[in-house]
Design an enzyme around this catalytic site. Sequence first.
Site, mmCIF file in Angstrom:
data_model
loop_
_atom_site.group_PDB
_atom_site.id
_atom_site.type_symbol
_atom_site.label_atom_id
_atom_site.label_comp_id
_atom_site.label_asym_id
_atom_site.label_seq_id
_atom_site.Cartn_x
_atom_site.Cartn_y
_atom_site.Cartn_z
ATOM 1 N N SER A 124 0.833 -1.211 0.000
ATOM 2 C CA SER A 124 0.000 0.000 0.000
ATOM 3 C C SER A 124 0.860 1.249 0.000
ATOM 4 C CB SER A 124 -0.872 0.004 1.261
ATOM 5 O OG SER A 124 -1.489 1.259 1.452
ATOM 6 N N TYR A 148 -1.671 -0.596 10.561
ATOM 7 C CA TYR A 148 -1.990 -1.257 9.274
ATOM 8 C C TYR A 148 -0.836 -1.047 8.290
ATOM 9 C CZ TYR A 148 -3.519 -1.547 4.471
ATOM 10 O OH TYR A 148 -3.569 -1.822 3.127
ATOM 11 N N LYS A 152 2.154 -3.708 6.516
ATOM 12 C CA LYS A 152 2.492 -3.799 5.086
ATOM 13 C C LYS A 152 4.008 -3.615 4.906
ATOM 14 C CE LYS A 152 -1.526 -4.540 3.231
ATOM 15 N NZ LYS A 152 -1.806 -5.842 2.568
#
Length: 335
Positions: A124, A148, A152
């Site tokens: 991302s 989050y 990643k």
Amino acid sequence: MSILVTGGTGYIGSHTCVELINAGYDIIIIDNFYNSNIRVLDRIEKITNIRPKFYEVDILDKDSLDKVFKENDIQAVIHFAGYKAVGESVEKPLAYYHNNVTGSLTLYEVMKEYNCNTLVFSSSATVYGSPKSCPIYEDFPVSTTNPYGSTKLVNEIILEDLCKCDENMSILSLRYFNPIGAHESGLIGEVPNGIPNNLVPYIARVANKQSEYVRVFGNDYPTRDGTGIRDYIHVVDLAKGHIAALKYVLEHKGYDKINLGTGNGYTVLEVIKAYEEACGFELAYEIQGRRSGDIAECYASTKKAKELLDWEAKYDIKKMCQDSWNFTKMNPDGI
Ligand code: WQD
């Protein structure tokens, strides 16, 4: 030889499965339905006339993953499975690390045991944190601002190390910008879990009369109309980017990371206007304060994707909003 798609009934996963089938690949989907349901499989079949082989598997369950690899000849993996809500990751950081990192490590271990060395990873643009400038290039510094995004980035570090330690590995991390829209059939699309945090699914709720107005988080950013700028990319363009990435990893060893964006930025107000043109009526909005953690502007350099994958996004914001609205009209209560 098959391509294993983890999280293949999710939003981006399901669109990628459709494009993989259209491109002639034999695919196997695993999913635990945390963010989707079995009806998405029915929809993939309806679009492609092929029902992919499916296992209901949680990537944390090593024995079940082992069964999938034992029963199938898996040539490569496209790994989507993971929790993806920024806000939720702040409330439940350990759950995000357990699922997105321990779960991914379990997958990588089983891949190794079955000598499967080829992977496309769903990363991302959030790994860039607050970029120094735009367009954002892949060699820009990375710094995450939420758990989050950190999960990643940790996966990217693990995967790069795996390639450094084993020259047989072929891995690409794809850094998505802001995926929106839906397949033109209206049979698959984004079905948020509860009230959506992201802009376009929220606009879709307003258009669908499920919410009264769009909350515009800040109009005092240093942008052309004061609202945040993002690089929105049609989910079908993103899916086709995965086909290009898969071809690349099947032919090249080593590790790399690539932006998947359009290179264009749109403000919140411009997206609302595009959605009004798509649905044919005005959408109420209210200017509110900035959302904590938001940045003013974020859009991709698309140079590396074009040079390495010979891929570029084709659809504009009008088509993205048209397809989002078409899906919402056809599925007012989701899939
Ligand atoms: C876009 C713009 C908001 C909602 C997130 C994740 C990122 C990636 C994509 C997974 C911003 C504004 C938003 C609303 C608003 N997901 N906004 N009202 O934050 O760029 O990225 O989704 O990989 O990891 O961080 O997307 O859609 O939430 O926000 O005004 O109700 O819309 O301020 O400018 P974001 P978003």
